[in-house]
Write an enzyme that holds these catalytic residues in place. Sequence first.
Site, PDB file in Angstrom:
ATOM      1  N   GLU A  70      -1.073   8.296   0.773  1.00 23.78           N
ATOM      2  CA  GLU A  70      -1.086   8.885   2.128  1.00 23.78           C
ATOM      3  C   GLU A  70      -0.177  10.114   2.185  1.00 23.78           C
ATOM      4  O   GLU A  70       0.726  10.217   3.014  1.00 23.78           O
ATOM      5  CB  GLU A  70      -0.680   7.844   3.186  1.00 23.78           C
ATOM      6  CG  GLU A  70      -1.683   6.717   3.271  1.00 23.78           C
ATOM      7  CD  GLU A  70      -1.565   5.815   4.502  1.00 23.78           C
ATOM      8  OE1 GLU A  70      -0.585   5.917   5.242  1.00 23.78           O
ATOM      9  OE2 GLU A  70      -2.491   5.004   4.699  1.00 23.78           O
ATOM     10  N   GLU A 118      -7.052   1.299   0.673  1.00 21.44           N
ATOM     11  CA  GLU A 118      -6.462   0.481   1.736  1.00 21.44           C
ATOM     12  C   GLU A 118      -7.510   0.373   2.822  1.00 21.44           C
ATOM     13  O   GLU A 118      -8.025   1.391   3.292  1.00 21.44           O
ATOM     14  CB  GLU A 118      -5.198   1.112   2.316  1.00 21.44           C
ATOM     15  CG  GLU A 118      -4.001   1.053   1.392  1.00 21.44           C
ATOM     16  CD  GLU A 118      -2.721   1.570   2.052  1.00 21.44           C
ATOM     17  OE1 GLU A 118      -2.570   1.434   3.281  1.00 21.44           O
ATOM     18  OE2 GLU A 118      -1.893   2.113   1.310  1.00 21.44           O
TER      19      GLU A 118
END
Length: 515
Positions: free
Chosen positions: A178, A300
């Site tokens: 991220e 994820e």
Amino acid sequence: MTTRITLNPADTIATINPNIYGHFAEHLGRCIYDGIWVGEDSAIPNMGGFRTDIIEALRCLKPPIIRWPGGCFADDYHWQDGIGPRDQRPRRINIHWGEVVENNHVGTQEFVRFCRLVGAEPYFCGNVGSGTARELRDWVEYCNFPDAGPSGSTWAQRRAADGSPEPLNVTYWGVGNENWGCGGNFSPEDYCTEFRRYASFVRGFGKKLFVIACGPSSNDVEWTDRFFRKLNKDYWVFNNIDGFAAHYYCGTAGTATEYTEEEFYRLLEKGLEMEDLVIQQRAAMDVWDLGRKIGLIVDEWGTWHPVEKGTNPAFLYQQNTIRDALVAANTLNIFNRHADKVVMANIAQTINVLQAMILTEGEQMLVTPTGYVYEMYAPHQGATALRTRIETPDIHFKKSNILQTSWQSALQQGETMEGSIPLVAGSASLKGKEFFLTVTNSHAHEAAEVTVTLLGGARITQAKGQVLNGEIHAHNTFADPRQVTPQAFDVACQPDQLNLALPPASVAAIQVYLD
Ligand code: AHR
């Protein structure tokens, strides 16, 4: 109306990469400590510090790969903190997850050992946000450089001194997590520059590695487009990229265990948006990746409910009902149907965090409805995905009182919207003469009649099924850990047809033998 599913065993999509059934285990809350690791001196039965009950349960769920050590944690993790004698490892603050002290007792060697115990490959996520390219390069050398003898490298010798003369053979390496957010707040172009630099030093030492770049937050096509534009634009074509990883959390509606029927459907609808993500992200990638060499990964994903009352909000502990199982089953069906592009997916997370497969409390443990979906779907791993035509009615529902959260758009007071989801969804695969079908009935209180017709002349000799179902809030608790478990499911079969009666809110897995 009866749902009609039609398929032809000759109409194939691609091999379903087993890694689609992957997990994610982060140093977050009680996932690693308490969840998988209790230490060798614990009264809880363990194998070298890892809970025996968890190892046994995970062997049944068959995770082929587990991503580690984060998540956000990865971009503040310095792997050298997690090697050497455990009692001498530094104590660091886990800045992302409650500022608890991390004692580093589970490090590289321990995590690889855990993976081997459950039969999974490790997937390591490197630190771009607060690390260096050299750190990542050295981590790969520590894990993989073959020669740990007197003429070998210092990092390989260090690995041997830590207990593993043989290489750990870690194939999957993520370059940051991220990085548009907790991993450094980069723009796509700046991250791309970092990615190229870091990935240049990720070497296989005689082994082909699988290098993964950070993809978008949810279905942010702009991130993907700008990353690949930059990757392709500068001076030299860059080849050391095998996967591109998006994250998609469908969030919540209501809470983990308390929701109305409308909220039940609303969350299923949000979960199904994964298909738009896959279609739109693959299109954005294909514009640049003309050779279709780079796999789409969702490393994820899952539901994200408000934490269980009385637990640390930073630990993201939530219960998990038949609704979460339906989200998982629908999502895995989507990945199977896009097996020609999706090469890995990692549900968040394995134990005690978000949409967990397993929950623990002291020495007790339970498998969640989501965990059972993984067990039921395991035969898809490595099979050939088949194209399925599903004719099914939609379930229509009203969406009212949607509050403004980070996951949902706001409605004005009193305003309602219509939503709809398909009644039945599914996917199918073939392995030799065994054909495997997984289907969901998303109706909260009505059964669904399904006819499956097999084209192409194949003949069915036998079929057997399993079903996971319950009232829409049904879940497993420590007092009643087997409330929701797979049950035998009757399948009526003729040579070219199956007839199924799917109970409300159910996930079914049907194994069919062909002659
Ligand atoms: O899975 C929990 C967190 O969600 C991860 O650490 C992060 O990558 C994501 O935002």
